[in-house]
Scaffold this active site. Sequence first.
Site, PDB file in Angstrom:
ATOM      1  N   PRO A 119      90.676 -66.980  18.369  1.00 47.09           N
ATOM      2  CG  PRO A 119      89.803 -64.463  19.122  1.00 47.09           C
ATOM      3  CD  PRO A 119      91.642 -65.320  18.421  1.00 47.09           C
ATOM      4  CG  ASN A 120      85.004 -67.032  21.048  1.00 50.02           C
ATOM      5  OD1 ASN A 120      85.438 -67.141  22.433  1.00 50.02           O
ATOM      6  ND2 ASN A 120      85.905 -65.597  20.696  1.00 50.02           N
ATOM      7  CG  ASN A 157      91.127 -70.669  11.735  1.00 45.70           C
ATOM      8  OD1 ASN A 157      90.903 -69.361  12.116  1.00 45.70           O
ATOM      9  ND2 ASN A 157      89.913 -71.414  11.688  1.00 45.70           N
ATOM     10  CD  GLU A 182      93.258 -67.328   6.136  1.00 47.14           C
ATOM     11  OE1 GLU A 182      93.767 -66.750   4.638  1.00 47.14           O
ATOM     12  OE2 GLU A 182      92.401 -65.531   6.029  1.00 47.14           O
ATOM     13  CG  HIS A 193      89.507 -68.792   7.690  1.00 47.96           C
ATOM     14  ND1 HIS A 193      89.095 -68.208   8.561  1.00 47.96           N
ATOM     15  CD2 HIS A 193      90.186 -68.160   6.726  1.00 47.96           C
ATOM     16  CE1 HIS A 193      89.877 -67.303   8.690  1.00 47.96           C
ATOM     17  NE2 HIS A 193      90.556 -67.347   7.253  1.00 47.96           N
ATOM     18  NE  ARG A 237      76.248 -69.856  21.387  1.00 54.09           N
ATOM     19  CZ  ARG A 237      76.845 -68.879  20.862  1.00 54.09           C
ATOM     20  NH1 ARG A 237      77.994 -68.749  21.300  1.00 54.09           N
ATOM     21  NH2 ARG A 237      76.445 -67.584  20.043  1.00 54.09           N
ATOM     22  CE1 TYR A 285      83.169 -70.581  12.503  1.00 54.02           C
ATOM     23  CE2 TYR A 285      81.710 -69.951  14.374  1.00 54.02           C
ATOM     24  CZ  TYR A 285      82.086 -69.914  13.344  1.00 54.02           C
ATOM     25  OH  TYR A 285      82.396 -68.270  13.035  1.00 54.02           O
ATOM     26  NE  ARG A 330      80.467 -67.229   8.543  1.00 55.10           N
ATOM     27  CZ  ARG A 330      80.961 -67.755   9.763  1.00 55.10           C
ATOM     28  NH1 ARG A 330      81.634 -67.699  10.435  1.00 55.10           N
ATOM     29  NH2 ARG A 330      80.390 -66.859  11.128  1.00 55.10           N
ATOM     30  CB  ALA A 362      87.459 -62.654  15.745  1.00 57.88           C
TER      31      ALA A 362
HETATM   32  O1  CA2 Z   1      86.255 -70.563   9.967  1.00 60.60           O
HETATM   33  C1  CA2 Z   1      86.257 -69.412  11.131  1.00 60.60           C
HETATM   34  O2  CA2 Z   1      87.156 -70.584  11.015  1.00 60.60           O
HETATM   35  C2  CA2 Z   1      86.533 -68.240  10.977  1.00 60.60           C
HETATM   36  O3  CA2 Z   1      88.209 -68.286  12.229  1.00 60.60           O
HETATM   37  C3  CA2 Z   1      86.315 -69.060  12.586  1.00 60.60           C
HETATM   38  C4  CA2 Z   1      86.017 -67.472  13.638  1.00 60.60           C
HETATM   39  C5  CA2 Z   1      85.158 -66.170  12.383  1.00 60.60           C
HETATM   40  O4  CA2 Z   1      85.664 -65.457  13.415  1.00 60.60           O
HETATM   41  C6  CA2 Z   1      85.919 -66.005  11.411  1.00 60.60           C
HETATM   42  O5  CA2 Z   1      85.879 -65.461  10.521  1.00 60.60           O
HETATM   43  C7  CA2 Z   1      85.952 -67.459  10.788  1.00 60.60           C
HETATM   44  C8  CA2 Z   1      85.397 -67.856  14.906  1.00 60.60           C
HETATM   45  C9  CA2 Z   1      85.494 -69.447  15.273  1.00 60.60           C
HETATM   46  C10 CA2 Z   1      84.595 -68.919  16.760  1.00 60.60           C
HETATM   47  O6  CA2 Z   1      83.640 -69.580  17.093  1.00 60.60           O
HETATM   48  C11 CA2 Z   1      83.149 -70.877  17.668  1.00 60.60           C
HETATM   49  C12 CA2 Z   1      83.282 -71.387  18.441  1.00 60.60           C
HETATM   50  C13 CA2 Z   1      81.857 -72.078  19.169  1.00 60.60           C
HETATM   51  C14 CA2 Z   1      80.695 -70.793  19.238  1.00 60.60           C
HETATM   52  C15 CA2 Z   1      80.907 -69.844  18.295  1.00 60.60           C
HETATM   53  C16 CA2 Z   1      81.861 -69.914  17.618  1.00 60.60           C
END
Ligand code: CA2
Length: 144
Positions: free
Chosen positions: A9-10, A73, A97, A99, A17, A22, A106, A76
């Site tokens: 997701p996302n 990946n 995996e 990230h 953002r 990221y 974090r 969340a």
């Molecule tokens: O670091 C990573 O790749 C994560 O898998 C990214 C996830 C986070 O929940 C994991 O703890 C680590 C979040 C991806 C969401 O990405 C966003 C993209 C744009 C704006 C906000 C978040």
Amino acid sequence: MRILVINGPNINMLGIREPGIYGKNTFADLLSLLEQTARAENLEIEQFQSNHEGAIVDKIQESYGKIDGIVINPAAYTHTSVAILDALKAVSIPAVEVHISQVSAREAFRQISYPGMYCEKTIQGQGLDGYRQAILYLKETYGN
Ligand code: CA2
């Protein structure tokens, strides 16, 4: 060799953002990187992104007998999904995996990874290059 890259997701919102965490790269940049890597390494790379846990479980199940390696990946769902862990165990396909951020540095709630308990390797904090590194690892370890 057929590799499936799964994003949770996302991840499709990358670059929009939180560039501090990221990076500035977008999801379109990630798709380009996967296409370039497929060409350069002579691999079949399929990508799948979903915001839905069950859709990710379905995709992993459908990979059985069709895919030689998975890069995942789970975003969340990393920190919550026993269902994704169980799906990976069920198909028993080699998996890595990835990230984008350095999750180990974090929040406490990000310190557990359920899918990571199945994966043979975790690459974190390398930005989008982590996906390329994961693909190369699978090619070097399982390609012929
Ligand atoms: O670091 C990573 O790749 C994560 O898998 C990214 C996830 C986070 O929940 C994991 O703890 C680590 C979040 C991806 C969401 O990405 C966003 C993209 C744009 C704006 C906000 C978040």
